[in-house]
Design a protein around this motif. Structure first.
Motif, mmCIF file in Angstrom:
data_model
loop_
_atom_site.group_PDB
_atom_site.id
_atom_site.type_symbol
_atom_site.label_atom_id
_atom_site.label_comp_id
_atom_site.label_asym_id
_atom_site.label_seq_id
_atom_site.Cartn_x
_atom_site.Cartn_y
_atom_site.Cartn_z
ATOM 1 N N LEU A 13 32.091 54.398 44.392
ATOM 2 C CA LEU A 13 31.577 53.814 45.019
ATOM 3 C C LEU A 13 31.282 52.750 44.370
ATOM 4 O O LEU A 13 30.570 51.841 46.054
ATOM 5 N N TRP A 14 30.757 52.297 43.854
ATOM 6 C CA TRP A 14 29.744 50.735 43.065
ATOM 7 C C TRP A 14 30.543 50.408 42.905
ATOM 8 O O TRP A 14 30.205 49.087 42.458
ATOM 9 N N GLY A 15 31.975 50.332 42.712
ATOM 10 C CA GLY A 15 33.151 49.803 41.724
ATOM 11 C C GLY A 15 33.399 49.024 40.664
ATOM 12 O O GLY A 15 32.410 49.817 40.045
ATOM 13 N N GLY A 16 34.345 48.108 40.417
ATOM 14 C CA GLY A 16 34.094 48.121 38.754
ATOM 15 C C GLY A 16 35.359 48.540 38.954
ATOM 16 O O GLY A 16 35.652 49.020 37.243
ATOM 17 N N VAL A 74 25.456 40.906 39.230
ATOM 18 C CA VAL A 74 27.061 40.898 39.314
ATOM 19 C C VAL A 74 27.133 42.036 40.441
ATOM 20 O O VAL A 74 26.522 43.378 40.433
ATOM 21 N N LEU A 75 27.149 41.802 42.144
ATOM 22 C CA LEU A 75 28.169 42.517 42.530
ATOM 23 C C LEU A 75 29.871 42.876 42.485
ATOM 24 O O LEU A 75 31.010 41.481 42.840
ATOM 25 N N LEU A 105 25.958 49.475 47.961
ATOM 26 C CA LEU A 105 25.148 48.144 47.908
ATOM 27 C C LEU A 105 23.096 48.669 48.078
ATOM 28 O O LEU A 105 23.536 49.344 49.421
ATOM 29 N N VAL A 106 22.548 48.361 47.363
ATOM 30 C CA VAL A 106 21.754 49.068 46.991
ATOM 31 C C VAL A 106 20.784 46.920 47.207
ATOM 32 O O VAL A 106 20.969 46.512 46.934
ATOM 33 N N ILE A 107 19.686 47.037 48.664
ATOM 34 C CA ILE A 107 19.091 46.697 49.005
ATOM 35 C C ILE A 107 18.020 46.669 48.643
ATOM 36 O O ILE A 107 16.842 47.223 48.269
ATOM 37 N N PRO A 108 16.973 45.529 47.535
ATOM 38 C CA PRO A 108 16.337 45.220 46.717
ATOM 39 C C PRO A 108 15.115 45.730 47.824
ATOM 40 O O PRO A 108 14.535 44.878 48.510
#
Length: 145
Positions: free
Chosen positions: A20-23, A121-122, A129-132
């Protein structure tokens, strides 16, 4: 990341987070012999940093030393770490000299190494993606086709 023992549930959890979040380059490997891992790492020219409350305070370690470290194996032990690790580590580093969270110690150490830039880091393979924002939560799904 190397973990002593074996925990298939942990591996599943890490893989779900990566999905889900990558890496995708992040890997978990289990080892039955952490001492052999340390020996092998050092034989290949790597440096070993042991995070412990008994080490030299991170504030006393020069920026040049932290920035110059490459090919690091960071050991984060829990209670009752064998004395062998203290002797074999190239650096015994304390975040503070009071009991503290091992996860927090690792986070603070990495923050110093990366000069705070790790928070920007994205991962290119992330699906979320979290939108601050000041209040509430906003997470969007990314279509990367």
């Amino acid at each position: 990341m190397f973990i002593e023992g074996e925990d298939p549930k942990l591996l599943d959890s890490v893989n779900k987070v990566k999905e889900l979040w990558g890496g995708r380059d992040f890997k978990v490997e289990f080892t039955k012999s952490p001492k052999e891992l340390v020996r092998s790492w050092k034989e290949k020219g790597g440096k070993v940093v042991h995070l412990t409350m008994y080490g030299i305070n991170i504030s006393s370690i020069s920026r040049e030393l932290i920035e110059g470290l490459d090919n690091l194996l960071i050991i984060v032990g829990a209670e009752k770490v064998e004395g062998w690790y203290y002797k074999e580590a190239d650096y015994n580093v304390a975040i503070g000299n009071q009991p503290h969270s091992e996860v927090a110690a690792l986070a603070i150490f990495l923050d110093r190494v990366y000069k705070g830039e790790e928070i920007n880091v994205l991962f290119e393979d992330s699906k979320l993606l979290v939108i601050p924002q000041e209040a509430g939560k906003k997470v969007i799904r990314v279509d990367r086709r």
